[in-house]
Each structure stands twice: as structure tokens, then as C-alpha cells.
Design a protein around this motif. Structure first.
Motif, PDB file in Angstrom:
ATOM      1  N   TRP A 434     -10.681   4.555  -8.001  1.00  8.87           N
ATOM      2  CA  TRP A 434     -10.024   4.593  -6.825  1.00  8.87           C
ATOM      3  C   TRP A 434     -10.170   5.930  -6.272  1.00  8.87           C
ATOM      4  CZ3 TRP A 434     -10.634  -0.068  -6.315  1.00  8.87           C
ATOM      5  CH2 TRP A 434     -10.318  -1.146  -6.574  1.00  8.87           C
ATOM      6  N   THR A 435     -10.763   5.689  -4.154  1.00  5.41           N
ATOM      7  CA  THR A 435     -10.582   6.629  -3.721  1.00  5.41           C
ATOM      8  C   THR A 435      -8.940   6.813  -2.776  1.00  5.41           C
ATOM      9  OG1 THR A 435     -11.043   5.472  -1.553  1.00  5.41           O
ATOM     10  CG2 THR A 435     -12.662   6.688  -2.673  1.00  5.41           C
ATOM     11  N   ALA A 436      -8.617   7.826  -1.704  1.00  6.51           N
ATOM     12  CA  ALA A 436      -8.015   7.721  -0.944  1.00  6.51           C
ATOM     13  C   ALA A 436      -7.282   6.189   0.169  1.00  6.51           C
ATOM     14  CB  ALA A 436      -7.462   9.063  -0.323  1.00  6.51           C
ATOM     15  N   ALA A 437      -9.242   6.174   0.043  1.00  9.30           N
ATOM     16  CA  ALA A 437      -8.913   4.843   0.980  1.00  9.30           C
ATOM     17  C   ALA A 437      -8.477   3.977   0.704  1.00  9.30           C
ATOM     18  CB  ALA A 437     -10.126   4.889   1.950  1.00  9.30           C
ATOM     19  N   ASP A 438      -9.446   3.903  -0.907  1.00 11.30           N
ATOM     20  CA  ASP A 438      -8.274   2.452  -1.236  1.00 11.30           C
ATOM     21  C   ASP A 438      -6.962   2.231  -1.905  1.00 11.30           C
ATOM     22  OD1 ASP A 438     -11.463   2.088  -2.043  1.00 11.30           O
ATOM     23  OD2 ASP A 438     -11.457   3.096  -3.565  1.00 11.30           O
ATOM     24  N   THR A 439      -6.116   3.901  -2.277  1.00 12.71           N
ATOM     25  CA  THR A 439      -5.262   3.157  -2.371  1.00 12.71           C
ATOM     26  C   THR A 439      -3.979   2.632  -1.615  1.00 12.71           C
ATOM     27  OG1 THR A 439      -4.284   5.481  -1.114  1.00 12.71           O
ATOM     28  CG2 THR A 439      -4.976   5.514  -3.667  1.00 12.71           C
ATOM     29  N   VAL A 440      -5.102   3.041   0.416  1.00 10.37           N
ATOM     30  CA  VAL A 440      -3.949   1.987   1.605  1.00 10.37           C
ATOM     31  C   VAL A 440      -4.688   0.707   1.291  1.00 10.37           C
ATOM     32  CG1 VAL A 440      -4.597   1.953   4.244  1.00 10.37           C
ATOM     33  CG2 VAL A 440      -4.618   4.477   2.727  1.00 10.37           C
ATOM     34  N   LEU A 441      -5.595   0.647   0.616  1.00 11.66           N
ATOM     35  CA  LEU A 441      -5.870  -1.352   0.746  1.00 11.66           C
ATOM     36  C   LEU A 441      -5.262  -1.625  -0.337  1.00 11.66           C
ATOM     37  CD1 LEU A 441      -9.884  -0.543   1.064  1.00 11.66           C
ATOM     38  CD2 LEU A 441      -8.210  -0.907   3.080  1.00 11.66           C
ATOM     39  N   LEU A 442      -4.865  -0.783  -1.428  1.00 11.14           N
ATOM     40  CA  LEU A 442      -3.839  -1.784  -2.565  1.00 11.14           C
ATOM     41  C   LEU A 442      -2.902  -1.684  -2.226  1.00 11.14           C
ATOM     42  CD1 LEU A 442      -5.511   0.267  -5.457  1.00 11.14           C
ATOM     43  CD2 LEU A 442      -5.951  -1.756  -5.711  1.00 11.14           C
ATOM     44  N   ASP A 443      -2.709  -0.980  -1.430  1.00 10.33           N
ATOM     45  CA  ASP A 443      -1.385  -0.899  -0.176  1.00 10.33           C
ATOM     46  C   ASP A 443      -0.558  -2.352   0.251  1.00 10.33           C
ATOM     47  OD1 ASP A 443       1.947   0.391  -0.394  1.00 10.33           O
ATOM     48  OD2 ASP A 443       1.465  -0.075   2.348  1.00 10.33           O
ATOM     49  N   GLU A 444      -2.355  -2.197   1.286  1.00 14.37           N
ATOM     50  CA  GLU A 444      -2.116  -3.872   2.288  1.00 14.37           C
ATOM     51  C   GLU A 444      -2.079  -4.852   1.373  1.00 14.37           C
ATOM     52  OE1 GLU A 444      -2.895  -5.670   5.638  1.00 14.37           O
ATOM     53  OE2 GLU A 444      -2.634  -3.891   5.750  1.00 14.37           O
ATOM     54  N   LEU A 445      -2.766  -5.122   0.135  1.00 14.55           N
ATOM     55  CA  LEU A 445      -2.404  -6.420  -1.069  1.00 14.55           C
ATOM     56  C   LEU A 445      -1.970  -6.275  -0.602  1.00 14.55           C
ATOM     57  CD1 LEU A 445      -6.731  -5.175  -2.856  1.00 14.55           C
ATOM     58  CD2 LEU A 445      -5.826  -7.601  -1.173  1.00 14.55           C
ATOM     59  N   GLY A 446      -0.945  -5.231  -1.519  1.00 11.30           N
ATOM     60  CA  GLY A 446       0.451  -5.646  -2.053  1.00 11.30           C
ATOM     61  C   GLY A 446       1.327  -6.270  -1.222  1.00 11.30           C
ATOM     62  N   ASP A 447       1.162  -5.916   0.181  1.00 13.68           N
ATOM     63  CA  ASP A 447       2.178  -6.683   1.562  1.00 13.68           C
ATOM     64  C   ASP A 447       1.784  -7.887   1.485  1.00 13.68           C
ATOM     65  OD1 ASP A 447       4.471  -6.048   3.383  1.00 13.68           O
ATOM     66  OD2 ASP A 447       2.300  -7.104   4.285  1.00 13.68           O
ATOM     67  N   ILE A 448       0.706  -8.451   1.531  1.00 15.32           N
ATOM     68  CA  ILE A 448      -0.060  -9.393   1.746  1.00 15.32           C
ATOM     69  C   ILE A 448       0.551 -10.876   0.221  1.00 15.32           C
ATOM     70  CG2 ILE A 448      -2.023 -11.488   1.026  1.00 15.32           C
ATOM     71  CD1 ILE A 448      -3.705  -9.469   1.997  1.00 15.32           C
ATOM     72  N   LEU A 449       0.808 -10.226  -1.018  1.00 17.53           N
ATOM     73  CA  LEU A 449       1.351 -10.656  -1.889  1.00 17.53           C
ATOM     74  C   LEU A 449       2.510 -10.633  -1.656  1.00 17.53           C
ATOM     75  CD1 LEU A 449      -0.332  -9.255  -4.436  1.00 17.53           C
ATOM     76  CD2 LEU A 449      -0.714 -11.117  -3.936  1.00 17.53           C
ATOM     77  N   GLU A 450       3.889  -9.895  -1.758  1.00 14.74           N
ATOM     78  CA  GLU A 450       5.113  -9.312  -1.439  1.00 14.74           C
ATOM     79  C   GLU A 450       5.673  -8.588   0.455  1.00 14.74           C
ATOM     80  OE1 GLU A 450       9.011  -8.098  -4.581  1.00 14.74           O
ATOM     81  OE2 GLU A 450       6.566  -8.500  -4.956  1.00 14.74           O
ATOM     82  N   ARG A 451       6.409  -8.651   0.664  1.00 19.27           N
ATOM     83  CA  ARG A 451       6.896  -7.796   1.994  1.00 19.27           C
ATOM     84  C   ARG A 451       6.970  -6.563   1.386  1.00 19.27           C
ATOM     85  NH1 ARG A 451       7.834  -9.559   6.782  1.00 19.27           N
ATOM     86  NH2 ARG A 451       8.336 -12.006   6.347  1.00 19.27           N
ATOM     87  N   THR A 452       6.940  -5.937   1.642  1.00 17.26           N
ATOM     88  CA  THR A 452       7.168  -4.395   2.200  1.00 17.26           C
ATOM     89  C   THR A 452       8.612  -3.871   2.183  1.00 17.26           C
ATOM     90  OG1 THR A 452       4.816  -3.526   1.669  1.00 17.26           O
ATOM     91  CG2 THR A 452       6.789  -1.359   2.653  1.00 17.26           C
ATOM     92  N   PRO A 453       9.396  -3.539   1.868  1.00 21.21           N
ATOM     93  CA  PRO A 453      10.776  -3.643   1.975  1.00 21.21           C
ATOM     94  C   PRO A 453      11.011  -2.565   3.744  1.00 21.21           C
ATOM     95  CG  PRO A 453      10.706  -3.000   0.006  1.00 21.21           C
ATOM     96  CD  PRO A 453       9.655  -3.632   0.712  1.00 21.21           C
ATOM     97  N   SER A 454      11.974  -2.774   4.535  1.00 21.38           N
ATOM     98  CA  SER A 454      11.777  -2.279   5.990  1.00 21.38           C
ATOM     99  C   SER A 454      12.291  -1.457   5.718  1.00 21.38           C
ATOM    100  CB  SER A 454      11.939  -3.019   6.961  1.00 21.38           C
ATOM    101  OG  SER A 454      11.733  -1.732   8.131  1.00 21.38           O
ATOM    102  N   LEU A 455      12.274   0.482   6.825  1.00 21.64           N
ATOM    103  CA  LEU A 455      13.040   1.337   6.661  1.00 21.64           C
ATOM    104  C   LEU A 455      13.738   1.766   8.056  1.00 21.64           C
ATOM    105  CD1 LEU A 455      11.121   4.006   4.888  1.00 21.64           C
ATOM    106  CD2 LEU A 455      13.510   3.241   4.030  1.00 21.64           C
ATOM    107  N   GLY A 456      14.892   1.845   7.972  1.00 21.87           N
ATOM    108  CA  GLY A 456      15.819   1.772   9.198  1.00 21.87           C
ATOM    109  C   GLY A 456      14.561   2.967  10.559  1.00 21.87           C
ATOM    110  N   HIS A 457      14.991   3.745   9.630  1.00 27.07           N
ATOM    111  CA  HIS A 457      13.706   4.962  10.728  1.00 27.07           C
ATOM    112  C   HIS A 457      13.078   5.266  10.243  1.00 27.07           C
ATOM    113  CE1 HIS A 457      13.279   6.507  15.250  1.00 27.07           C
ATOM    114  NE2 HIS A 457      12.819   7.873  14.322  1.00 27.07           N
ATOM    115  N   ILE A 458      11.363   5.252  10.671  1.00 27.69           N
ATOM    116  CA  ILE A 458      10.566   6.351  10.210  1.00 27.69           C
ATOM    117  C   ILE A 458       9.881   7.669  11.237  1.00 27.69           C
ATOM    118  CG2 ILE A 458       8.658   6.964   9.551  1.00 27.69           C
ATOM    119  CD1 ILE A 458       8.626   4.306   7.935  1.00 27.69           C
TER     120      ILE A 458
END
Length: 682
Positions: A434-458
């Protein structure tokens, strides 16, 4: 109103020094009181939590002997006698609870930063203190309601010798807080409401990074309960940058804010390969979000067979047509794939219960739950709505032209699909590199499956360098919170760097956010910023040049030497600057770091190489050009600008990289080169 006679300066300074001694004594008393409290909460878990809370409180009350507990004072009036309020990094009170020092984040402190002769905000006197070694050494006064001879110019950095000394004070090690030097336009951003996402376009030296960190500290002060529950996160471009800024929030009493890079934020799999810039840019394109969504939801099957559930002596049948209606409805509810999958057994069980009721039975919720958990329903759901592994999905897309074409639809051209496909597909997802760009796509796929928890401020720094897909990864972590987005379009050095903050905010999911522009340079002197600004028309046409507001123009030296003498000249100049107080940043092309480090070591010049682990912080910091973004040093040596620019994939990106490295100096810049300088700098 009548103006009291000017006090004797020596007597007045002694009085202020006595107040500082009192404040230190009260802070020590507060800490001793905290340490004396018993963590008795009735049960073990609550007791441990209380003990940890008390430990945090005691840690926050530690006195730093190298800095004063307050740096300013405002005397406020409501029409009667003016009352002094001392402004510092933390609140200090006496045994009766009356303030001895007021936290810089408190509402009353706003006047210290924003009051002017035009809008005095009830300030009779604003006083700034000069500090050396934790002791008060001088003070400057501004009488806003009735100006007096000798006043500094209200709100103007250039008119205050104390402000100028604080900004130019030599430093070694990480970034310091700027609570003593926050300017009115910076304070407006710092105190923006927690519900507001603010984007700051800040030229070099305008303090945008410090503003973002101080905004996080202010939010934690003003909305402590809410943000302690939901969390605050700082996202920076690399580890060297995070180490550089890592001491700011703890110095302001905030020790629990996490710092991370975008790679660490999404990095659930190891990165073992590197994409070609064209491929990395395509993988970062927002269109990939729709491609991935189609790839996941295409796995939901069609109901070709009815559901049959045996229960007792009877079999209950739900027709394929009705099952398909349920599938279609779940697919349009806007919920995540796994959430919809979890709903399906209950929806099917409800259809069975309807049939039971029509037959005269009286089933209840327990019967529905039992049907939903039964093996026939579970097997049927698995067939129609299978579990999905993000790595499996991405492996299939990059391995199979047919799978990618089906998911791409009309979003990707045939040529773009060819770019994304692996030349030699790994046999399994476990063998994928996997490349660095792939890890971002895997993160997107994870969010399609299950909602990513939200923080108060970034707080997102150097945001101009993030791809649309990286911005989406950050944005979903603030879906129910807010962001402080920091950056400079002129410093974008990735192939996918943004050309518009409105576009970036859209990818972050914060379309309506306000963009603030900081263009007054406090950190970079005029001689340096004017030289670097020669590059702007060639790399960011239309973007205004920053203006340094400091009286000290700083020092700029341009030295050309013979190629054979360049390394020796670099070492000699670094050694010379190291004999003066303050940090030295030696910025070199990435491919010359190792050779330069060897030469420094041979000459006995102690140094650190940023981007690598080191046990202590030395005065000389050897900085690869690609790591320099966001850092600042008292004096900077830039080696071979033409080579730094040429290392980038195109001329525009090369000039932007050069703009970054030329604007890291707080006091002076030296440019050493053997090759001719790039055209705009010649």
C-alpha cells in the motif's frame, strides 16, 4: 477624566516586581492545596479518575521560573476609579478567591489585546512588561483615554520596543507561545466561537500556526466541559513540525491535546510503496469517493429467492419482491453500509411477524428478536448483504480492470483507470504494498462502512498541501465539530496543492466557513520577506505580498562561492552563527543532508538532523528542504536554492518550495550558492 501624575519609573517597577513575587507565592499555595487533597470518591474507579484529575491540576500549576506569571496589565474603568487587572498565562487567585493574575483567555483579557485609542473598551492604561529570566525588567504604558507623552503607539508592534524584543528574542528549541504579543486581528481569530470553522490564509511570519494553537487553548478554556468530552486534535504536515510546536499548548496549561500527521491519522496499514506523482494526484481526487462508494454498495445482492423461516410446525415465507423493496429502501436511507446491514435482519423479522399476526398469532418483540437472530435469517442476510473488508475492496479495484471499470462509471476515463491498476497485482490483499494515498482511500472505505467518530475541534495546519481525499478524511473527523484551517496557498508544494480555500473547505464539509487573511508579518523581517516575495508573481500570481511591520529590517546576505568550496563555506558560516545566541536553521537540498551532516561532525559543530530521532536539542538544526515548512529559526542559512527548486517535479512547485525555505528566518537569512540563483532571485 483627570490624569494622575506619572509615577517614578524605578518605584513603579519595584511595585510591579512585588506583585509578581506575590503571584508566585499564591501559585505555590494553590499547588500545595491541590496536592493535599485526597482522591476519595467512594469507589476505586472514580477515585482513580479523581486522582488523575488532581494530578493534572497540580501539573498545570507548576511555576516556570524562566517566565513571568504575567506579561501585561490593563486598568479598566466603568466611570469610577480604574482597577488594575494583570494578564498572564494562567489564573492565580488569593485565599479569598480574588484574582491576582487573570488568564489571558478570560473575557476581561480581550481588552488587553484589542483596545485602541479609537475603541478604548474602558481601558485607562495598558501596560506591557519586559521580562528576562522570569523577572520584570521594564514596562511600557499606553493611556488610551487620555494619551500622555512617552506613550507607545496603541496596538502597533512597531511602536513597542518590548513587543519587538519579545518577537526577536533568541530561542533554541521548540516554538514558544505568543500570548504576550497577540495582535488585534489575531485575537479576533483566537476567540471565534466554538461552532465556527475559521480558515486562515496567512503569509509567512504572520503567526497563523501560533494563532491556531492559541485558538485551541482558548476553546478549551471557554468550552472546557464540551471539548473535554469530544476532544481537540492538531494535525500537522510532519513529525518535525509537530515537535517544533509541541510545547506551545502545554505551556498554556493544555496537556491533553493530541498532535498527529495526516499519515498517522489514517494509517491503519503500513506504507510499503510510493506512487508516481500522477497516480498519487489521481488517488487524491474527490471523484474517488464516488468510485469507492459504488464499489462497496455494489456488493449488496438482489433478492432472487424468497426468505423461508421455519418456526415450530410452520414455515413463514417472505417473497423475493418484498425483500427487494426492503433492500432498496435501506440503500436509500443515507446510513452507512454496516448500519444498514445491521437493520436488515430486524426488517426481515418484522415482515415475518406481520405474516404471523395475519395468521392469528400474537407475537411480541421477543419473537421478532428471535427470528432476526435465527440461522435462516442470518444466512439469508449474509448472502444478500455480505460483510466488507476495505483492503479487499481496494485490492480488487487495483487488481481487476473489470471491477474498476464497473465502480468507475463515468467518473474516470479509460486512461485514468489504466493509471490506477497495478502492473503486477499481488495475489492477495495481505501481499499488497500500500502507498500513502492508498491509506487515505482505505480510510474513506472504512467511513463508507461505519461512521467515523467526530471530534469537537480540529486544528489543521499547512492545509494547502492536502489532497481532496485527505481533506475529506480530516473533515469527517469534525463532522459534528469545527475546524481551524491554517495555510498559505503560496506555500503549496504538493502536486495536488489547492488553488482555492473555498474548494478545500467544500472537501472538508465546511462550505460556509469564513476565510480570514493575515498579511502583516511579525516573525519574518522586511529584508527577508521582500526578497522571497520576488517569487510570488511567478508561482502564485494575484496573491498579495506580505508586509513586515517590524522596524528592524533584519539581515540578508547573498554569497556565491566556488562549487569546490561550498561545503566548507556552509560549515564555516554555521559555526560562526552558532557562536551567537539563538537557533540556526541550516536548510539544504534533501540529497545533500548526509554529506552536510558528516562535514559538520568533522568540524565539531554540534547539530541535529530534523526528521530523525535525537536525544537533545542543539543550536544548529540541519533541515532537509522538504521538512522546513512551518518551522522558524533566529537565523537561517539556505544552501543552493537552484538545487532545492530543481528537486521538485515542476518549476512552479520548485519556486514554492524555495519560497518556503527562504521565509523561515526571524532575524537574518544567508543564502550560499555555487550555482546561479533562480531567475526571480538573481
Amino acid at each position: 477624566m483627570s490624569v494622575p501624575p506619572a509615577p517614578d519609573p524605578a518605584h513603579e517597577l519595584a511595585r510591579e516586581q512585588a506583585h509578581l513575587a506575590r503571584a508566585r507565592s499564591e501559585l505555590a499555595r494553590m499547588r500545595e492545596h491541590t496536592l493535599s487533597l485526597q482522591a476519595d470518591a467512594g469507589d476505586k474507579i472514580a477515585g482513580e479518575h479523581l486522582a488523575y484529575t488532581l494530578w493534572q491540576r497540580a501539573k498545570a500549576l507548576l511555576d516556570d521560573p524562566g517566565s513571568a506569571l504575567f506579561f501585561g496589565r490593563v486598568d479598566l474603568t466603568d466611570g469610577s476609579a480604574a482597577r488594575p487587572h494583570y494578564i498572564g498565562r494562567r489564573h492565580v487567585s488569593d485565599p479569598a478567591g480574588d484574582p491576582v493574575v487573570i488568564d489571558w483567555r478570560a473575557e476581561v483579557s480581550t481588552a488587553f489585546y484589542r483596545a485602541s485609542r479609537t475603541y478604548p473598551m474602558g481601558v485607562v492604561l495598558r501596560r506591557r512588561f519586559g521580562v528576562d529570566g522570569g523577572e520584570l525588567t521594564a514596562y511600557e504604558d499606553e493611556h488610551l483615554l487620555a494619551p500622555q507623552d512617552g506613550d507607545v503607539d496603541a496596538g502597533e508592534t512597531g511602536g513597542s520596543a518590548i513587543l519587538a524584543r519579545e518577537i526577536e528574542r533568541p530561542r533554541i528549541g521548540p516554538m514558544r507561545d505568543i500570548v504576550a504579543t497577540i495582535q488585534p486581528e489575531q485575537d479576533q481569530i483566537v476567540r471565534a466561537d466554538v461552532s465556527s470553522t475559521v480558515c486562515v490564509q496567512g503569509a509567512p511570519g504572520t503567526g497563523k500556526t501560533a494563532v491556531g494553537l492559541h485558538r485551541a487553548a482558548w476553546l478549551l478554556y471557554a468550552f472546557r466541559e464540551r471539548l473535554s468530552r469530544t476532544g481537540v486534535l492538531v494535525v500537522g504536515p510532519n513529525r518535525a513540525f509537530l515537535e517544533h510546536i509541541g510545547a506551545v499548548l502545554p505551556a498554556l496549561g493544555e496537556i491533553e491535546v493530541r498532535h498527529t500527521t495526516i499519515e498517522e491519522l489514517v494509517g491503519d496499514v503500513p506504507v510499503r510503496a510510493t506512487d508516481d506523482p500522477r497516480v498519487a494526484t489521481l488517488k487524491g481526487d474527490a471523484r474517488l469517493a464516488d468510485v469507492l462508494r459504488r464499489a462497496v454498495w455494489a456488493r449488496v445482492g438482489s433478492a432472487g429467492e424468497p426468505l423461508v423461516v421455519p418456526r415450530g410446525a410452520r414455515k413463514w415465507r417472505v417473497g423475493a419482491f418484498e425483500v427487494q423493496e426492503i433492500l432498496d429502501e435501506l440503500g436509500t436511507r443515507g446510513v452507512r453500509y454496516d448500519a444498514a446491514r445491521a437493520m436488515l435482519p430486524q426488517r426481515l423479522a418484522h415482515a415475518v411477524l406481520v405474516r404471523m399476526e395475519r395468521a392469528g398469532d400474537t407475537p411480541d418483540d421477543r419473537v421478532q428478536d428471535a427470528v432476526a437472530r435465527s440461522k435462516p435469517v442470518r444466512d439469508y442476510v449474509t448472502t444478500l448483504w455480505p460483510r466488507v473488508d476495505p483492503r479487499q475492496v481496494l485490492w480488487e479495484l487495483w487488481s481487476s480492470p473489470g471491477a474498476l471499470a464497473a465502480a468507475a462509471g463515468s467518473d474516470l476515463t479509460a486512461e485514468e483507470q489504466e493509471l490506477l491498476l497495478w502492473d503486477r497485482p499481488p495475489r492477495t490483499k495481505g501481499a499488497a504494498r500500500w502507498t500513502a494515498a492508498d491509506t487515505v482511500l482505505l480510510d474513506e472505505l472504512g467511513d463508507i462502512l461505519e461512521r467515523t467518530p467526530s471530534l469537537g475541534h480540529i486544528v489543521l495546519d499547512e492545509a494547502q498541501d492536502l489532497s481532496p481525499m485527505q481533506l475529506r478524511a480530516v473533515g469527517r473527523r469534525a463532522a459534528t465539530g469545527s475546524l481551524t484551517v491554517l495555510g498559505d496557498i503560496a506555500q503549496g508544494t504538493t502536486p495536488w496543492a489547492t488553488g482555492s480555500w473555498q474548494e478545500s473547505l467544500r472537501h472538508l464539509g465546511k462550505d460556509g466557513a469564513h476565510v480570514e487573511v493575515l498579511d502583516r508579518g511579525f516573525r519574518v523581517p522586511a529584508a527577508v520577506i521582500e526578497y522571497a516575495a520576488r517569487l510570488l508573481p511567478h508561482m502564485a500570481p494575484g496573491l498579495g505580498a506580505p508586509v513586515s511591520v517590524r522596524e528592524n529590517r533584519g539581515r540578508l546576505d547573498l554569497d556565491r562561492v566556488a562549487a569546490a568550496d561550498l561545503v566548507a563555506a556552509v560549515v564555516d558560516r554555521a559555526a560562526g552563527l552558532a557562536r551567537q545566541p539563538g537557533s540556526v536553521g541550516l536548510i539544504v537540498p534533501d540529497d545533500r543532508v548526509a554529506a552536510t551532516a558528516r562535514a559538520l561532525t568533522a568540524a565539531g559543530v554540534a547539530h541535529d538532523v530534523l526528521g530523525t530521532e535525537h536525544d537533545e536539542v542543539h543550536q544548529v538544526q540541519l533541515v532537509p528542504a522538504t521538512v522546513a515548512k512551518g518551522l522558524e529559526f533566529d537565523r537561517v542559512i539556505v544552501v543552493e536554492p537552484a538545487a532545492i527548486a530543481a528537486a521538485e517535479p515542476d518549476e512552479r512547485t520548485g519556486l514554492r518550495r524555495l519560497y518556503v525555505v527562504l521565509t523561515r528566518a526571524v532575524s537574518g537569512l544567508t543564502v550560499l550558492h555555487a550555482e546561479p540563483l533562480p531567475g526571480p532571485l538573481a
